[in-house]
Scaffold this motif. Structure first.
Motif, PDB file in Angstrom:
ATOM      1  N   ALA A   1      -1.353  -2.349   7.730  1.00 15.40           N
ATOM      2  CA  ALA A   1      -1.293  -1.132   6.696  1.00 15.40           C
ATOM      3  C   ALA A   1      -0.153  -1.507   5.644  1.00 15.40           C
ATOM      4  CB  ALA A   1      -0.766   0.167   7.393  1.00 15.40           C
ATOM      5  N   ILE A   2       0.952  -1.956   6.223  1.00 16.48           N
ATOM      6  CA  ILE A   2       2.098  -2.522   5.436  1.00 16.48           C
ATOM      7  C   ILE A   2       1.932  -3.535   4.443  1.00 16.48           C
ATOM      8  CG2 ILE A   2       4.419  -3.639   5.320  1.00 16.48           C
ATOM      9  CD1 ILE A   2       4.778  -2.018   8.211  1.00 16.48           C
ATOM     10  N   ASP A   3       0.898  -4.808   5.118  1.00 18.24           N
ATOM     11  CA  ASP A   3       0.488  -5.763   4.319  1.00 18.24           C
ATOM     12  C   ASP A   3      -0.463  -5.389   3.150  1.00 18.24           C
ATOM     13  OD1 ASP A   3       2.121  -7.253   5.888  1.00 18.24           O
ATOM     14  OD2 ASP A   3       0.640  -8.138   7.155  1.00 18.24           O
ATOM     15  N   LEU A   4      -1.182  -4.406   3.457  1.00 18.08           N
ATOM     16  CA  LEU A   4      -2.384  -3.960   2.557  1.00 18.08           C
ATOM     17  C   LEU A   4      -1.726  -3.214   1.530  1.00 18.08           C
ATOM     18  CD1 LEU A   4      -5.823  -3.138   4.550  1.00 18.08           C
ATOM     19  CD2 LEU A   4      -5.309  -4.840   2.534  1.00 18.08           C
ATOM     20  N   SER A   5      -0.786  -2.286   2.045  1.00 17.62           N
ATOM     21  CA  SER A   5      -0.261  -1.345   0.829  1.00 17.62           C
ATOM     22  C   SER A   5       0.294  -1.897  -0.376  1.00 17.62           C
ATOM     23  CB  SER A   5       1.030  -0.496   1.903  1.00 17.62           C
ATOM     24  OG  SER A   5       2.067  -1.224   1.987  1.00 17.62           O
ATOM     25  N   GLN A   6       0.719  -3.090  -0.370  1.00 12.35           N
ATOM     26  CA  GLN A   6       1.228  -3.921  -1.483  1.00 12.35           C
ATOM     27  C   GLN A   6       0.106  -4.144  -2.304  1.00 12.35           C
ATOM     28  OE1 GLN A   6       4.708  -4.341  -1.585  1.00 12.35           O
ATOM     29  NE2 GLN A   6       4.642  -2.945  -0.021  1.00 12.35           N
ATOM     30  N   THR A   7      -1.215  -4.245  -1.632  1.00 10.46           N
ATOM     31  CA  THR A   7      -2.069  -4.783  -2.650  1.00 10.46           C
ATOM     32  C   THR A   7      -2.922  -3.634  -3.096  1.00 10.46           C
ATOM     33  OG1 THR A   7      -2.434  -6.836  -1.223  1.00 10.46           O
ATOM     34  CG2 THR A   7      -4.314  -6.303  -2.517  1.00 10.46           C
ATOM     35  N   ILE A   8      -3.289  -2.401  -2.154  1.00 12.59           N
ATOM     36  CA  ILE A   8      -3.996  -1.483  -2.602  1.00 12.59           C
ATOM     37  C   ILE A   8      -3.833  -0.163  -3.344  1.00 12.59           C
ATOM     38  CG2 ILE A   8      -5.860  -2.322  -0.979  1.00 12.59           C
ATOM     39  CD1 ILE A   8      -5.380  -0.110   0.641  1.00 12.59           C
ATOM     40  N   LEU A   9      -2.388  -0.018  -3.171  1.00 13.32           N
ATOM     41  CA  LEU A   9      -1.795   1.192  -3.718  1.00 13.32           C
ATOM     42  C   LEU A   9      -1.426   0.915  -5.132  1.00 13.32           C
ATOM     43  CD1 LEU A   9       0.320   2.661  -0.760  1.00 13.32           C
ATOM     44  CD2 LEU A   9      -2.036   3.019  -1.444  1.00 13.32           C
ATOM     45  N   LYS A  10      -1.453   1.707  -5.941  1.00 18.76           N
ATOM     46  CA  LYS A  10      -1.013   1.700  -7.306  1.00 18.76           C
ATOM     47  C   LYS A  10       0.224   2.550  -7.779  1.00 18.76           C
ATOM     48  CE  LYS A  10      -4.718  -0.803  -8.129  1.00 18.76           C
ATOM     49  NZ  LYS A  10      -5.168  -1.170  -6.766  1.00 18.76           N
TER      50      LYS A  10
ATOM     51  N   TYR B   1     -10.550  -4.147  -5.917  1.00 21.28           N
ATOM     52  CA  TYR B   1      -9.420  -3.303  -5.640  1.00 21.28           C
ATOM     53  C   TYR B   1      -8.391  -2.901  -6.794  1.00 21.28           C
ATOM     54  CZ  TYR B   1      -6.235  -7.401  -5.504  1.00 21.28           C
ATOM     55  OH  TYR B   1      -5.551  -8.343  -5.735  1.00 21.28           O
ATOM     56  N   LYS B   2      -8.621  -4.032  -7.840  1.00 24.62           N
ATOM     57  CA  LYS B   2      -7.800  -3.721  -9.009  1.00 24.62           C
ATOM     58  C   LYS B   2      -8.350  -2.732 -10.052  1.00 24.62           C
ATOM     59  CE  LYS B   2      -5.951  -8.531  -9.104  1.00 24.62           C
ATOM     60  NZ  LYS B   2      -6.081  -9.722  -9.702  1.00 24.62           N
ATOM     61  N   ASP B   3      -9.645  -2.160  -9.779  1.00 24.82           N
ATOM     62  CA  ASP B   3     -10.228  -1.316 -10.509  1.00 24.82           C
ATOM     63  C   ASP B   3     -10.522   0.091 -10.016  1.00 24.82           C
ATOM     64  OD1 ASP B   3     -11.309  -3.563 -12.363  1.00 24.82           O
ATOM     65  OD2 ASP B   3     -12.791  -3.858 -10.970  1.00 24.82           O
ATOM     66  N   ILE B   4     -10.042   0.381  -8.819  1.00 24.71           N
ATOM     67  CA  ILE B   4     -10.066   1.604  -8.083  1.00 24.71           C
ATOM     68  C   ILE B   4      -8.635   1.926  -7.566  1.00 24.71           C
ATOM     69  CG2 ILE B   4     -11.211   2.891  -6.070  1.00 24.71           C
ATOM     70  CD1 ILE B   4     -13.118   0.336  -5.950  1.00 24.71           C
ATOM     71  N   PHE B   5      -8.473   3.299  -8.264  1.00 24.75           N
ATOM     72  CA  PHE B   5      -6.962   3.654  -7.901  1.00 24.75           C
ATOM     73  C   PHE B   5      -7.041   5.066  -7.239  1.00 24.75           C
ATOM     74  CE2 PHE B   5      -6.950   1.350 -11.579  1.00 24.75           C
ATOM     75  CZ  PHE B   5      -5.681   0.759 -11.842  1.00 24.75           C
ATOM     76  N   CYS B   6      -6.352   5.078  -6.034  1.00 25.27           N
ATOM     77  CA  CYS B   6      -6.315   6.373  -5.378  1.00 25.27           C
ATOM     78  C   CYS B   6      -4.929   7.053  -6.145  1.00 25.27           C
ATOM     79  CB  CYS B   6      -5.852   6.242  -3.901  1.00 25.27           C
ATOM     80  SG  CYS B   6      -5.344   7.851  -3.302  1.00 25.27           S
ATOM     81  N   ILE B   7      -5.196   8.169  -6.834  1.00 22.02           N
ATOM     82  CA  ILE B   7      -3.980   9.046  -7.659  1.00 22.02           C
ATOM     83  C   ILE B   7      -3.697  10.120  -6.850  1.00 22.02           C
ATOM     84  CG2 ILE B   7      -5.045   8.037  -9.630  1.00 22.02           C
ATOM     85  CD1 ILE B   7      -6.436  10.759 -10.017  1.00 22.02           C
ATOM     86  N   GLY B   8      -4.006  10.426  -5.287  1.00 24.82           N
ATOM     87  CA  GLY B   8      -3.273  11.216  -4.755  1.00 24.82           C
ATOM     88  C   GLY B   8      -4.269  11.945  -3.621  1.00 24.82           C
TER      89      GLY B   8
END
Length: 76
Positions: A10-19, A57-64
């Protein structure tokens, strides 16, 4: 259905997938939060690719995510 990932993954992926920054008032454990975001992104990727549109993953944003655990996602 997604298996809850390990804390390290989760920590590793958070750097990549969270905007955006991880919410300070977390409504769930960080591993659940990252797993939920990853799963949503993966679902959108699969849905769009079946129509011939390729997203990353660069095209999809979780905004909340609100307290009712409704997720708000946008694509560019």
């Amino acid at each position: 259905m997604e298996k809850i990932m390990s804390a390290q993954k989760a920590i590793d992926l958070s750097q990549t997938i969270l905007k955006c920054a991880t919410p300070s008032d977390m409504i769930m454990d960080i591993t659940h939060y990252i797993t939920l975001v990853f799963s949503a992104q993966e679902s959108l990727y699969k849905a769009f690719s079946s129509t011939g549109i390729t997203l990353s993953y660069k095209d999809i944003f979780c905004i909340g995510i609100n307290k009712e655990k409704n997720m708000y996602i946008t694509c560019r």
